[in-house]
Design a protein around this motif. Structure first.
Motif, mmCIF file in Angstrom:
data_model
loop_
_atom_site.group_PDB
_atom_site.id
_atom_site.type_symbol
_atom_site.label_atom_id
_atom_site.label_comp_id
_atom_site.label_asym_id
_atom_site.label_seq_id
_atom_site.Cartn_x
_atom_site.Cartn_y
_atom_site.Cartn_z
ATOM 1 N N ASN A 3 -0.333 45.545 85.548
ATOM 2 C CA ASN A 3 -0.741 44.693 86.655
ATOM 3 C C ASN A 3 -0.809 43.234 86.220
ATOM 4 O O ASN A 3 -0.471 42.884 85.088
ATOM 5 C CB ASN A 3 -2.085 45.167 87.226
ATOM 6 N N ASN A 4 -1.284 42.387 87.137
ATOM 7 C CA ASN A 4 -1.278 40.947 86.882
ATOM 8 C C ASN A 4 -2.152 40.561 85.696
ATOM 9 O O ASN A 4 -1.756 39.747 84.849
ATOM 10 C CB ASN A 4 -1.746 40.209 88.139
ATOM 11 N N LEU A 5 -3.345 41.144 85.593
ATOM 12 C CA LEU A 5 -4.257 40.785 84.505
ATOM 13 C C LEU A 5 -3.706 41.216 83.145
ATOM 14 O O LEU A 5 -3.783 40.471 82.162
ATOM 15 C CB LEU A 5 -5.635 41.415 84.738
ATOM 16 N N VAL A 6 -3.162 42.425 83.079
ATOM 17 C CA VAL A 6 -2.563 42.896 81.823
ATOM 18 C C VAL A 6 -1.404 41.986 81.431
ATOM 19 O O VAL A 6 -1.256 41.620 80.256
ATOM 20 C CB VAL A 6 -2.088 44.355 81.960
ATOM 21 N N SER A 7 -0.587 41.581 82.404
ATOM 22 C CA SER A 7 0.548 40.704 82.126
ATOM 23 C C SER A 7 0.089 39.347 81.608
ATOM 24 O O SER A 7 0.696 38.788 80.682
ATOM 25 C CB SER A 7 1.391 40.513 83.396
ATOM 26 N N ILE A 8 -0.980 38.811 82.184
ATOM 27 C CA ILE A 8 -1.501 37.515 81.740
ATOM 28 C C ILE A 8 -1.995 37.598 80.297
ATOM 29 O O ILE A 8 -1.675 36.738 79.459
ATOM 30 C CB ILE A 8 -2.630 37.033 82.673
ATOM 31 N N PHE A 9 -2.771 38.641 79.993
ATOM 32 C CA PHE A 9 -3.270 38.822 78.620
ATOM 33 C C PHE A 9 -2.098 39.025 77.657
ATOM 34 O O PHE A 9 -2.117 38.520 76.526
ATOM 35 C CB PHE A 9 -4.230 40.014 78.548
ATOM 36 N N ALA A 10 -1.074 39.757 78.097
ATOM 37 C CA ALA A 10 0.096 39.995 77.248
ATOM 38 C C ALA A 10 0.842 38.689 76.984
ATOM 39 O O ALA A 10 1.292 38.428 75.861
ATOM 40 C CB ALA A 10 1.024 41.007 77.904
ATOM 41 N N ASP A 11 0.976 37.855 78.020
ATOM 42 C CA ASP A 11 1.649 36.563 77.852
ATOM 43 C C ASP A 11 0.900 35.683 76.853
ATOM 44 O O ASP A 11 1.507 35.036 75.989
ATOM 45 C CB ASP A 11 1.748 35.839 79.199
ATOM 46 N N ILE A 12 -0.423 35.669 76.961
ATOM 47 C CA ILE A 12 -1.229 34.903 76.006
ATOM 48 C C ILE A 12 -1.067 35.489 74.606
ATOM 49 O O ILE A 12 -0.984 34.759 73.607
ATOM 50 C CB ILE A 12 -2.714 34.890 76.418
ATOM 51 N N GLY A 13 -0.984 36.807 74.519
ATOM 52 C CA GLY A 13 -0.832 37.472 73.230
ATOM 53 C C GLY A 13 0.433 37.078 72.508
ATOM 54 O O GLY A 13 0.408 36.765 71.312
ATOM 55 N N VAL A 14 1.560 37.064 73.219
ATOM 56 C CA VAL A 14 2.825 36.711 72.562
ATOM 57 C C VAL A 14 2.843 35.231 72.201
ATOM 58 O O VAL A 14 3.407 34.837 71.168
ATOM 59 C CB VAL A 14 4.037 37.093 73.453
ATOM 60 N N VAL B 135 -2.800 43.720 73.419
ATOM 61 C CA VAL B 135 -2.413 43.911 74.822
ATOM 62 C C VAL B 135 -0.926 43.626 75.006
ATOM 63 O O VAL B 135 -0.239 44.317 75.765
ATOM 64 C CB VAL B 135 -3.261 43.018 75.752
ATOM 65 N N PHE B 136 -0.407 42.623 74.285
ATOM 66 C CA PHE B 136 1.028 42.330 74.370
ATOM 67 C C PHE B 136 1.858 43.530 73.922
ATOM 68 O O PHE B 136 2.807 43.932 74.620
ATOM 69 C CB PHE B 136 1.374 41.106 73.521
#
Length: 395
Positions: A50-61, A277-278
């Protein structure tokens, strides 16, 4: 608040999986990727992308690549710039030819086959950076070549994607959203790299020195994150991966007196929350829809996805003067696929160039190649003579 429960589940499982992976002598990233497959739509379906997981993943990478930049040797990167360009170019040509021909042989049209080749021409070096960091090989000449090739690969990927969109338009196939002209994109990217030079030379040192004078807790770390996020954002605006911008932000900050402090502060932040998360998000992309129907093409393309980069980038490394072991390290370091491949596949799917079944198969091949990549990279790193790597690190 439900996301907090999801985050707790991800962190607990990735910690356990990373521990088990390390005990088994497997890169920890493998365990984290498998957690994403296990708890995602492919198996248990506990967590969706979902959107929150994607945001955390983007920050992770972004944080992962920032840390990669912090540990990189700019002089080494510049020294191996020409080999990196050769590696990137040959590493793009081989997948387009091999995977395009295999897809055409399987029954895809010429345009579909070319599009599939472009999907797998792009490299996602984020996974390789994690493995190189884990095995202390990021600041070797092989690591520098992989990182430099990843930057060149990203630029070539943007050009190829723009050309494919133009080709689709010429065939009367409309893609979602408007695309800027290729010339404008290239001008913006040249401006971005020009700005990066200014950042490394003057802006980053000034901002970091200014942050130290602020009466604020962790002001130096905060300023480094501002530089990191801003560079990732700007890279995304000009059509590059945000990870590339974060990588250069890390290089810029590394050339200030605060390098060691930032590594100690930023790495725990990234490893504690965002980076796991990423890796999980990569696994969350996987589903087994139409798996049995597409089993043959999935197996063929997965093998070719690995071989094409291994042979193509390995050949480029050999032509640049690397020995067999170093060429294998560089080749395996370029195997992982990621966001550019997923974006290209999605564009083809939205344009009607790929059926739902074919699209699922392409996503599955991208994920499988990304899982195989760290395993192969670890094996080739083990064969690399240790004194040579150490010598290069201290050069």
């Amino acid at each position: 608040m439900a996301f907090l429960g999801t985050l707790c589940l991800i962190l607990v499982l990735t910690t356990l999986a990373g521990n088990l992976s390390n005990r088994l002598g497997v890169p920890a990233v493998i365990g984290e990727l498998l957690v994403g497959i296990l708890i995602g739509p492919a198996v248990l379906n506990w967590v969706q992308l979902n959107n929150l997981v994607s945001i955390f993943a983007d920050i992770g990478v972004v944080i992962l690549m920032f840390l990669g930049g912090l540990e990189s040797n700019l002089q080494l990167l510049m020294k191996y710039l020409r080999p990196a360009i050769v590696v990137a170019t040959s590493g793009v040509i081989f997948p387009i030819v091999l995977m395009g021909l295999a897809s055409w042989w399987w029954g895809f049209t010429v345009l579909e086959s070319l599009f599939i080749g472009v999907i797998f021409s792009a490299t996602s070096v984020s996974i390789s950076v994690a493995v190189l960091k884990e095995y202390h090989a990021l600041s070797t000449r092989e690591g520098a070549t992989i990182l430099g090739a990843a930057v060149a690969d990203d630029i070539i990927g943007v050009v190829l994607l723009s050309l494919m969109i133009s080709l689709l338009a010429s065939q009367g196939i409309q893609t979602a959203g408007s695309q800027p002209a290729l010339a404008l994109v290239l001008i913006e990217q040249v401006a971005f790299f020009g700005g990066t030079y200014v950042l490394v030379k003057w802006i980053a040192p000034y901002l970091m020195h200014l942050s130290e004078r602020l009466v604020m807790a962790s002001s130096v770390t905060i300023m480094s994150m501002v530089i990191c996020m801003a560079m990732a954002w700007l890279a995304d605006i000009v059509g590059l991966s945000g990870a590339i911008g974060a990588f250069f932000a890390g290089i810029a900050v590394a050339h200030t007196p605060y390098r060691a402090v930032l590594a100690d502060h930023v790495e725990p932040l990234g490893n504690a929350i965002f980076i796991p998360v990423f890796f999980v998000s990569v696994g969350l992309n996987m589903t087994f829809d139409h798996f049995l129907h597409n089993l043959g093409i999935i197996v063929i393309l997965t093998v070719l996805a690995c071989l094409a980069k291994l042979l193509g980038c390995g050949l480029g490394a050999r032509l640049s003067g690397f020995d067999g072991t170093s060429s294998a390290v560089i080749g395996t370091g370029m195997i992982a696929r990621g966001e550019m491949g997923l974006i290209t596949a999605q564009i083809g799917h939205q344009a009607g160039l790929m059926s739902e079944s074919d699209y699922s198969a392409m996503i599955l091949v991208i994920i499988l190649a990304t899982i195989v990549a760290p395993l192969l990279l670890k094996q080739t790193l083990k064969r690399m003579p240790k004194p040579k790597a150490v010598a290069e690190e201290t050069a």
